[in-house]
Design a protein around this motif. Structure first.
Motif, PDB file in Angstrom:
ATOM      1  N   ARG A  58     -58.483  -9.981  14.101  1.00 49.68           N
ATOM      2  CA  ARG A  58     -57.475  -9.122  13.475  1.00 49.68           C
ATOM      3  C   ARG A  58     -56.130  -9.833  13.304  1.00 49.68           C
ATOM      4  O   ARG A  58     -55.128  -9.210  13.015  1.00 49.68           O
ATOM      5  N   HIS A  59     -56.129 -11.156  13.482  1.00 52.72           N
ATOM      6  CA  HIS A  59     -54.936 -11.981  13.277  1.00 52.72           C
ATOM      7  C   HIS A  59     -53.737 -11.456  14.073  1.00 52.72           C
ATOM      8  O   HIS A  59     -52.791 -10.888  13.518  1.00 52.72           O
ATOM      9  N   PRO A  60     -53.743 -11.635  15.384  1.00 54.54           N
ATOM     10  CA  PRO A  60     -52.676 -11.066  16.215  1.00 54.54           C
ATOM     11  C   PRO A  60     -51.331 -11.754  15.982  1.00 54.54           C
ATOM     12  O   PRO A  60     -51.251 -12.889  15.493  1.00 54.54           O
ATOM     13  N   LEU A  61     -50.294 -11.059  16.367  1.00 56.26           N
ATOM     14  CA  LEU A  61     -48.959 -11.648  16.399  1.00 56.26           C
ATOM     15  C   LEU A  61     -48.780 -12.343  17.747  1.00 56.26           C
ATOM     16  O   LEU A  61     -49.011 -11.736  18.807  1.00 56.26           O
ATOM     17  N   ILE A  62     -48.392 -13.592  17.730  1.00 53.49           N
ATOM     18  CA  ILE A  62     -48.061 -14.317  18.955  1.00 53.49           C
ATOM     19  C   ILE A  62     -46.547 -14.220  19.111  1.00 53.49           C
ATOM     20  O   ILE A  62     -45.791 -14.782  18.321  1.00 53.49           O
ATOM     21  N   VAL A  63     -46.120 -13.495  20.120  1.00 54.03           N
ATOM     22  CA  VAL A  63     -44.707 -13.118  20.230  1.00 54.03           C
ATOM     23  C   VAL A  63     -44.023 -13.948  21.311  1.00 54.03           C
ATOM     24  O   VAL A  63     -44.404 -13.914  22.481  1.00 54.03           O
ATOM     25  N   LEU A  64     -43.003 -14.673  20.886  1.00 54.81           N
ATOM     26  CA  LEU A  64     -42.250 -15.547  21.784  1.00 54.81           C
ATOM     27  C   LEU A  64     -40.880 -14.938  22.039  1.00 54.81           C
ATOM     28  O   LEU A  64     -40.217 -14.468  21.117  1.00 54.81           O
ATOM     29  N   GLY A  65     -40.457 -14.944  23.293  1.00 54.26           N
ATOM     30  CA  GLY A  65     -39.136 -14.427  23.637  1.00 54.26           C
ATOM     31  C   GLY A  65     -38.104 -15.536  23.636  1.00 54.26           C
ATOM     32  O   GLY A  65     -38.408 -16.722  23.529  1.00 54.26           O
ATOM     33  N   ALA A  66     -36.841 -15.158  23.758  1.00 48.37           N
ATOM     34  CA  ALA A  66     -35.755 -16.128  23.816  1.00 48.37           C
ATOM     35  C   ALA A  66     -34.687 -15.612  24.765  1.00 48.37           C
ATOM     36  O   ALA A  66     -34.283 -14.459  24.681  1.00 48.37           O
ATOM     37  N   HIS A  67     -34.260 -16.472  25.674  1.00 47.58           N
ATOM     38  CA  HIS A  67     -33.204 -16.093  26.615  1.00 47.58           C
ATOM     39  C   HIS A  67     -31.867 -15.985  25.877  1.00 47.58           C
ATOM     40  O   HIS A  67     -31.477 -16.880  25.130  1.00 47.58           O
ATOM     41  N   ASP A  68     -31.193 -14.884  26.095  1.00 49.13           N
ATOM     42  CA  ASP A  68     -29.876 -14.689  25.492  1.00 49.13           C
ATOM     43  C   ASP A  68     -28.823 -15.143  26.496  1.00 49.13           C
ATOM     44  O   ASP A  68     -28.546 -14.451  27.485  1.00 49.13           O
ATOM     45  N   LEU A  69     -28.217 -16.295  26.230  1.00 47.80           N
ATOM     46  CA  LEU A  69     -27.245 -16.850  27.168  1.00 47.80           C
ATOM     47  C   LEU A  69     -25.807 -16.581  26.766  1.00 47.80           C
ATOM     48  O   LEU A  69     -24.879 -17.167  27.306  1.00 47.80           O
ATOM     49  N   GLY A  70     -25.620 -15.712  25.795  1.00 47.54           N
ATOM     50  CA  GLY A  70     -24.273 -15.274  25.451  1.00 47.54           C
ATOM     51  C   GLY A  70     -23.468 -16.304  24.693  1.00 47.54           C
ATOM     52  O   GLY A  70     -23.971 -17.289  24.162  1.00 47.54           O
ATOM     53  N   GLN A  71     -22.165 -16.093  24.686  1.00 46.35           N
ATOM     54  CA  GLN A  71     -21.263 -16.921  23.891  1.00 46.35           C
ATOM     55  C   GLN A  71     -21.113 -18.337  24.437  1.00 46.35           C
ATOM     56  O   GLN A  71     -20.592 -19.219  23.762  1.00 46.35           O
ATOM     57  N   GLN A  72     -21.556 -18.566  25.653  1.00 46.75           N
ATOM     58  CA  GLN A  72     -21.468 -19.913  26.196  1.00 46.75           C
ATOM     59  C   GLN A  72     -22.380 -20.877  25.448  1.00 46.75           C
ATOM     60  O   GLN A  72     -22.200 -22.087  25.520  1.00 46.75           O
ATOM     61  N   ARG A  73     -23.389 -20.348  24.752  1.00 50.28           N
ATOM     62  CA  ARG A  73     -24.318 -21.188  23.995  1.00 50.28           C
ATOM     63  C   ARG A  73     -24.103 -20.962  22.499  1.00 50.28           C
ATOM     64  O   ARG A  73     -24.969 -20.463  21.800  1.00 50.28           O
ATOM     65  N   ARG A  74     -22.967 -21.339  22.019  1.00 51.27           N
ATOM     66  CA  ARG A  74     -22.651 -21.070  20.615  1.00 51.27           C
ATOM     67  C   ARG A  74     -23.551 -21.849  19.662  1.00 51.27           C
ATOM     68  O   ARG A  74     -23.691 -21.482  18.506  1.00 51.27           O
ATOM     69  N   TRP A  75     -24.128 -22.945  20.165  1.00 57.68           N
ATOM     70  CA  TRP A  75     -25.026 -23.735  19.329  1.00 57.68           C
ATOM     71  C   TRP A  75     -26.417 -23.127  19.269  1.00 57.68           C
ATOM     72  O   TRP A  75     -27.281 -23.624  18.548  1.00 57.68           O
ATOM     73  N   ALA A  76     -26.648 -22.053  20.012  1.00 54.41           N
ATOM     74  CA  ALA A  76     -27.974 -21.422  20.007  1.00 54.41           C
ATOM     75  C   ALA A  76     -27.805 -19.918  20.099  1.00 54.41           C
ATOM     76  O   ALA A  76     -28.229 -19.286  21.059  1.00 54.41           O
ATOM     77  N   ARG A  77     -27.154 -19.345  19.101  1.00 48.73           N
ATOM     78  CA  ARG A  77     -26.841 -17.915  19.135  1.00 48.73           C
ATOM     79  C   ARG A  77     -28.093 -17.050  19.176  1.00 48.73           C
ATOM     80  O   ARG A  77     -28.046 -15.923  19.641  1.00 48.73           O
ATOM     81  N   ALA A  78     -29.185 -17.552  18.631  1.00 43.91           N
ATOM     82  CA  ALA A  78     -30.410 -16.756  18.601  1.00 43.91           C
ATOM     83  C   ALA A  78     -31.121 -16.745  19.944  1.00 43.91           C
ATOM     84  O   ALA A  78     -32.076 -16.004  20.131  1.00 43.91           O
TER      85      ALA A  78
END
Length: 258
Positions: A58-78
């Motif tokens: 059924r072609h599943p969705l492989i769901v990856l999370g991402a740690h939200d480190l706030g404004q300290q990581r401006r180079w990785a806002r996502a």
């Protein structure tokens, strides 16, 4: 000289049947080893395909999370994804592709309500993966393992709801994990009214997540779980220099149908 040559020739004539027999025996042995190895490989693929068949078809969705480190990581806002989670993603995607299935990759905060009720493979626990957190909350009373907060290490521990036991990673003097625990959960999608399923692979740290993903492709593990449609598995793995080793099953539990 003629006698010497004749003697060697005579020896060869006498030894030829034995040499032929040994060569034939070696050839038969080689064929049997090849057949046995090939049969084990095919059986492993059959078990792996059986495990993934419903979701993979059924072609599943492989769901990856991402740690939200706030404004300290401006180079990785996502958000920031750990290497262990990426390794788990690559491992699961490779397993599906090897069996002729295909999964779509998505980030946990980008799923629509309709996608939340589909077949999902969730990588990472409730700290990093918002969808895993939602599913675990909605599986209260269905599963007997969960995650609890470990404030001392800003991480998570596995909590056994049945017994109250806590399974926590071990750390060295500098506070770096030297062991990790993880869960593998396969069950019905609690947000779906139909036959959709979810698979969760989640460690207290990313090391456990990667170890859990690799375990899904392990022949011995698949043989152990072949009679369980839905289940939860507690794993433990050793961590050395940031890499995980010797992942072992601590306990398996069947999730009743319902």
């Amino acid at each position: 000289m003629g006698l010497a040559v004749g003697g060697v020739g005579g020896w060869l004539v006498q030894a030829l049947p034995d040499i032929s027999s040994n060569l034939i025996a070696a050839a038969i042995g080689g064929v049997l080893v090849w057949l046995s190895t090939n049969a084990r490989r095919r059986l492993g693929l059959v078990r792996a395909r059986r495990f993934w068949r419903a979701l993979g078809g059924r072609h599943p969705l492989i769901v990856l999370g991402a740690h939200d480190l706030g404004q300290q990581r401006r180079w990785a806002r996502a958000g920031v994804v750990g290497m262990g989670d990426i390794g788990a993603l690559v491992e699961i995607e490779a397993q599906l592709r090897k069996l002729g299935f295909a999964g779509r990759i998505a980030e946990s905060r980008q799923l629509s309500p309709r996608e939340l009720s589909s077949d999902l493979v969730l990588i990472g626990g409730p700290v990093a993966n918002a969808v895993a957190r939602t599913m675990l909350e909605n599986l209260t009373g269905v599963i007997s393992y969960g995650f609890a907060e470990d404030r001392d290490h800003e991480a998570a521990v596995v909590h056994d709801v049945r017994t109250g036991r806590v399974f926590a990673p071990q750390y060295d003097e500098s506070g770096y994990p030297v062991s990790d625990h993880a869960l593998i959960i396969r069950t019905r999608n609690p947000l779906a009214p139909d036959t959709s399923e979810i698979v969760i692979v989640a460690g207290c740290w990313e090391h456990g997540t990667a170890a859990a993903a690799e375990k899904l492709g392990d022949r011995k593990f698949l043989r152990t779980m072949k009679k369980m449609e839905h289940f939860e598995v507690l794993l433990e793995t050793t961590v050395v220099n940031g890499a995980h080793y010797n992942a072992k099953i601590v306990e398996t539990r069947r999730i009743p149908a319902g």
